[in-house]
Design a protein around this motif. Sequence first.
Motif: not given
Length: 387
Positions: A195-210
Motif C-alpha cells: 500500500g505504500r510501495i508499488e512496483v511495475r515492471p517495464i517491458r522492453q523491446m527485447s521482450g524482457t523486463a529487468e
Amino acid sequence: MHFEFEREDAVFRTEARTWLASHLVGPHAASAGRRGGSRAWERELGAGGWIGIGWDRTRGSYGNRAASLTQQVVWAEEYARARAPGRVGHIGENLLAPTLIAYGDEAQQRRFLPGVARGEELWCQGYSEPGAGSDLAGVRTAAVRDGNTYRISGQKMWTSLAREADWCLVLARTDPGERRHRGLSFLLVPMAQPGRIEVRPIRQMSGTAEFNEVFFDGAVARDVVGGEGAGWRVAMGLLGLERGVSTLVQQIGFAAELADVVETAVRGGAVRDPVLREQLVRQWAELKVMRWNALRTLGASGDAGAPSVAKLLWGGWHQRLGELAMRVRGAAAVLGPDDWTGDAPYELAAPQRSFLFGRADTIYGGSDEIQRNIIAERVLGLPRVER
C-alpha cells in the motif's frame, strides 16, 4: 602500469575454480550463463564466503572472505569464465556494502552487511526518476521527517531487481527549500510495505523486463547514510564504486560474446568480407584497451574521470558489437528459432537480445553526454554547462 598476480593469487585461483566446479551442479548448472540468478545461488555463495570478498582485505568481519585486490580480480575472472549464474545480489554486494563501509555508521554496518554477505537480503537502487535520469541533481522524490523516521513520496524509474529486492537505497530530497544537489539524503527503505510501495515492471523491446517503475506513497524509512543532507556526496561515492572490479567481470562476458560473433562469422563465411573482418579486429583491439584501462585505474583514488571514461568506452563498444552480430548473421538475424510454431512469442536468440538491449548501453548508468560533461568539467577544467 604495474598489475601482476603473485603465487598466493594462483593458489586462490585454484580454490575459486574448484569451488565453482563443485557447486555449479543441479539447478545452479541449469542457470549458468543466464542473465538472472536466484536467491538460492546467492545463499550458496554466501555460505562459501564468496560474497563481499573486497569489503575488508584483512579481516572478513561479516562472514565474507578477506581478499587482496588481485584476489578480487581472480574471483571475478573465474566466476565469469565458469559462466556462473547472473548475480541478483550485485547491488547489495558491490554498491550498498562499500558505501556503508565508507559513509555509514557502525550500527548500519552491523545491521545490513551480514545479511548481504549471507546472500539473504537483496537490494535495488532508487536513483533515476522520470525527470532526473542521468542528471541526478534533479531528483524530486521527497522524504519528510516524521519523528525518528522519514515518509517518502515520489517515483523512481529503471530500477533493476525492484520486484526481487528486500530493500531499496533511495536518493530523496529532505530539504524542499534547496535546489539541485543540495538538500538530498541517502535513505535505506524496506520494500515490504504494502500500500505504500508499488512496483511495475517495464517491458522492453527485447521482450524482457529487468527494469521497473517504483512508486512511493508515504513509505517509511529509518536509516539515512552519511547524515541528512549528505545524499549527493554519498550518491556520487557510490557511482564511483560502480566501475570497480565488476568492470573486469563485465569485460570477460564481453569477450565471450565477441568470441561467439567471430565463430558465427567464420562458420557462415561472413569473415571473408574485408569490411566485416576489419570490424571484428577493431572490436577485439578495443576490448584489450578497455581491459588495460580498467587495470590501470583499479584501486586508484582521486581520479574523477576514470568512471566516466570506462562508461564511455564500454557503452559504445557493446552497442557496436550488437550491431556487428546482426550483420554477421545476415538475413537470419531477423528470424526466430527453427522450432518456433507461431503459437506464442518465441525466445530471442542471445545476439538478438544483445542487439536490442544494447540500444540502451549509451544511455543507462549515465548517458554518454553526461559522461563527457563530467570529464570536461571535473578533469579538463572546462566551463560548466548551463543548466
